[in-house]
Design a protein around this motif. Structure first.
Motif, short mmCIF file in Angstrom:
data_model
loop_
_atom_site.label_atom_id
_atom_site.label_comp_id
_atom_site.label_asym_id
_atom_site.label_seq_id
_atom_site.Cartn_x
_atom_site.Cartn_y
_atom_site.Cartn_z
N GLY A 12 42.02 36.87 37.18
CA GLY A 12 40.54 36.88 37.03
C GLY A 12 39.82 36.10 38.13
N ASP A 13 38.58 35.57 37.82
CA ASP A 13 37.90 34.79 38.51
C ASP A 13 37.91 33.24 38.33
N GLY A 14 37.14 32.33 39.15
CA GLY A 14 36.90 31.18 38.94
C GLY A 14 38.34 30.25 38.80
N ILE A 15 38.38 29.37 37.73
CA ILE A 15 39.55 28.74 37.50
C ILE A 15 40.68 29.55 36.96
N LYS A 37 64.56 38.22 30.44
CA LYS A 37 64.29 39.10 31.42
C LYS A 37 62.65 39.25 31.30
N LEU A 38 61.97 38.62 32.04
CA LEU A 38 60.40 38.83 32.33
C LEU A 38 59.90 39.88 33.27
N ASP A 39 59.63 40.88 32.88
CA ASP A 39 58.93 41.69 33.95
C ASP A 39 57.50 41.68 34.18
N ILE A 40 57.04 40.67 35.08
CA ILE A 40 55.63 40.22 35.42
C ILE A 40 54.76 41.06 36.33
N LYS A 41 53.86 41.76 36.04
CA LYS A 41 52.99 42.43 36.95
C LYS A 41 51.64 41.85 37.18
N GLU A 42 50.87 41.45 38.30
CA GLU A 42 49.56 41.17 38.14
C GLU A 42 48.74 42.14 38.50
N TYR A 43 47.54 42.06 38.07
CA TYR A 43 46.46 43.32 38.14
C TYR A 43 44.97 42.52 38.53
N LEU A 44 44.12 42.99 39.08
CA LEU A 44 42.95 42.58 39.33
C LEU A 44 41.98 42.87 38.25
N VAL A 45 40.98 41.94 37.94
CA VAL A 45 40.14 42.16 36.82
C VAL A 45 38.91 41.40 37.21
N GLY A 46 37.62 41.69 36.56
CA GLY A 46 36.45 40.86 36.76
C GLY A 46 35.74 41.05 38.17
N GLY A 47 35.41 39.87 38.46
CA GLY A 47 34.74 39.98 39.85
C GLY A 47 35.62 40.37 41.09
N VAL A 48 36.81 39.65 41.17
CA VAL A 48 37.46 40.30 42.17
C VAL A 48 37.89 41.54 42.25
N ALA A 49 37.94 42.23 41.01
CA ALA A 49 38.03 43.59 40.91
C ALA A 49 36.74 44.54 41.46
N ILE A 50 35.79 43.77 41.25
CA ILE A 50 34.57 44.60 41.74
C ILE A 50 34.61 44.49 43.32
N ASP A 51 34.76 43.13 43.94
CA ASP A 51 34.71 43.42 45.16
C ASP A 51 35.59 44.25 45.78
N LYS A 52 36.88 44.42 45.20
CA LYS A 52 37.93 45.46 45.82
C LYS A 52 37.79 46.73 45.47
N GLY A 54 34.84 48.17 43.11
CA GLY A 54 33.85 48.38 42.86
C GLY A 54 33.51 48.27 41.11
N THR A 55 34.61 48.04 40.49
CA THR A 55 34.47 48.06 39.09
C THR A 55 35.31 46.84 38.56
N ALA A 56 34.84 46.43 37.51
CA ALA A 56 35.53 45.16 36.76
C ALA A 56 36.69 45.37 36.31
N LEU A 57 36.82 46.57 35.73
CA LEU A 57 38.02 47.09 35.02
C LEU A 57 38.72 48.48 35.62
N PRO A 58 39.58 48.03 36.67
CA PRO A 58 40.03 49.44 37.43
C PRO A 58 41.05 49.99 36.59
N ARG A 92 30.95 41.52 30.55
CA ARG A 92 30.54 42.81 29.84
C ARG A 92 31.35 44.11 30.20
N ALA A 93 31.92 44.14 31.53
CA ALA A 93 32.36 45.38 31.91
C ALA A 93 33.87 45.33 32.08
N ALA A 94 34.48 44.26 31.90
CA ALA A 94 35.75 44.22 31.71
C ALA A 94 36.51 43.47 30.34
N LEU A 95 35.96 42.55 29.92
CA LEU A 95 36.49 42.09 28.62
C LEU A 95 36.06 42.85 27.53
N LEU A 96 35.04 43.22 27.28
CA LEU A 96 34.52 44.22 26.12
C LEU A 96 35.34 45.48 25.95
#
Ligand code: NAD
Length: 367
Positions: A12-15, A37-52, A54-58, A92-96
């Motif tokens: 997400g964003d900030g800290i 065996k931890l299969d870790i995958k990272e995804y965008l959420v929040g403001g960074v997802a809006i920037d990339k 256009g939506t907070a929860l792609p 509002r647009a990602a977490l809820l």
């Protein structure tokens, strides 16, 4: 045998990204130390997802979460996105919607006062000397946050008004109450249910249903408090509480109160769970724009969220305990981030990244 788990990471964003980096250090140690065996995958959420996107929860993020065994979440939001209409803003647009999509009907927040940090509590030492350990169980996808109708309108006389609807179905109360009683059986066997049954219809139903569920758990003691009284009693005598069971709105407020009396929001983990073992784990605080980018945020809330993840979703209690013990021992040895630093000369100030490395080192050597 090597155990396998799939973990979706949403920094997400900030800290969020700063503390997540420290969480990943911990996960790397766990993988090696406990042969996972931890299969870790990272995804965008929040403001960074809006920037990339256009939506907070792609959609890619939703799919990634649905395909995982658990989600580790940082935080979302910040000034950069405050100009957007409220329904498009990160929280509002990602977490809820994410909570609703993943059917995360329960949020649990642990507010534990560690003895090495009891001086940080804003409460008098005679109240907190022996510490406290409260678990807030909050209903998360019902009540006034989601009830319809909702919004701002104009009446026939052109007066603007706003409406939120508080609604609870019996089954929603039953499932959260069951959860609270189940979890209390592994703790000090006490549930305090919070409502406003002297005023609200939803609270009258809440109390009736909680009493009905309680009959299945004769070993658990149950009491009811009105929310205004609960907020006073928590401050007056936090040791009296074990599990606090709340509807969505009251839980939102009281869990912050319980957090605050431990001294720092940077220490508080939380978990949002659904019926299966699936859960979303995150620090209780937000994206803290006032300190982001400075390498001073406390990563302990995120690291203790990982401990909860191993306890509730992966059911690896030894790993959960090892993480928590490492945190406790680092604190006992006087290491502090700025938010929990006092004038005590035994304390040593660490940055976000040094605190993450210190806890990882202790974890490597944890028995
Ligand atoms: P916040 O929790 O971000 O910050 C409140 C205070 O606590 C700040 O002084 C901050 O520096 C401090 N703080 C928080 N986490 C800390 C940490 N790990 N270490 C040290 N100090 C810490 O709440 P806020 O200021 O009301 O909100 C800021 C932004 O975060 C807003 O955009 C809000 O919408 C968002 N937010 C997101 C979430 C979430 O992602 N779950 C939750 C709450 C707020």
């Amino acid at each position: 045998m090597i155990k396998k788990f799939k973990l979706a990471i949403l920094a997400g964003d900030g800290i969020g990204p700063e503390v997540m980096e420290e969480g990943i250090k911990i996960l790397e140690v766990i993988k090696k130390k406990f042969m996972l065996k931890l299969d870790i995958k990272e995804y965008l959420v929040g403001g960074v997802a809006i920037d990339k996107f256009g939506t907070a929860l792609p959609k890619s993020t939703i799919d990634g979460c649905l395909n995982a065994d658990a989600v580790l979440f940082g935080s979302v939001g910040g000034d950069k996105w405050k100009h957007l209409p409220v329904e498009q803003q990160p929280e509002r647009a990602a977490l809820l919607p994410l909570r609703k999509i993943l059917n995360l009907f329960v949020n649990i927040r642990s507010s534990k006062l560690y003895s090495s940090l009891s001086h940080l509590s804003p409460l008098k030492s005679k109240i907190v000397n022996n510490g406290f350990d409260i678990l807030c169980v909050r209903e998360l996808i019902g009540g006034i946050y989601y009830g319809i109708p909702k919004g701002q309108k104009m009446d026939n006389y052109k007066r603007r008004y706003a409406v939120d609807t508080s609604i609870y179905y019996e089954e929603e109360i039953t499932r959260i109450a069951n959860f609270a009683f189940e979890i209390a059986t592994f703790r000090r066997k006490k549930v305090t249910s919070v409502d406003k049954a002297n005023v609200l219809e939803t609270s009258i139903l809440w109390r009736e249903v909680v009493n009905k569920v309680a009959k299945k758990y004769p070993e658990i003691s149950l009491n009811h408090l009105y929310v205004d009284n609960a907020s006073m009693q928590i401050i007056k005598n936090p040791m009296d509480f074990d599990v606090i069971l709340c509807p969505n709105l009251f839980g939102d407020i009281l869990s912050d109160e319980c957090g605050m009396i431990t001294g720092s929001i940077g220490m508080l983990p939380s978990a949002s769970l659904n019926k299966s073992k699936f859960g979303l784990y995150e620090p209780a605080g937000g994206s803290a724009p006032d300190i982001s980018g400075k390498n001073i945020a406390n990563p302990i809330a995120l690291i203790l969220s990982i401990s909860m993840l191993f306890k509730y979703s992966f059911e690896q209690l030894n790993i959960a305990d090892a993480i928590e013990s490492s945190v406790i021992n680092v604190l006992k040895d006087g290491y502090r981030t700025f938010d929990i630093l006092t004038t005590n000369t035994n304390e040593k100030l660490l940055s976000t990244s040094s605190m993450g490395s210190k806890i990882s080192d202790y974890l490597k050597h944890e028995e």
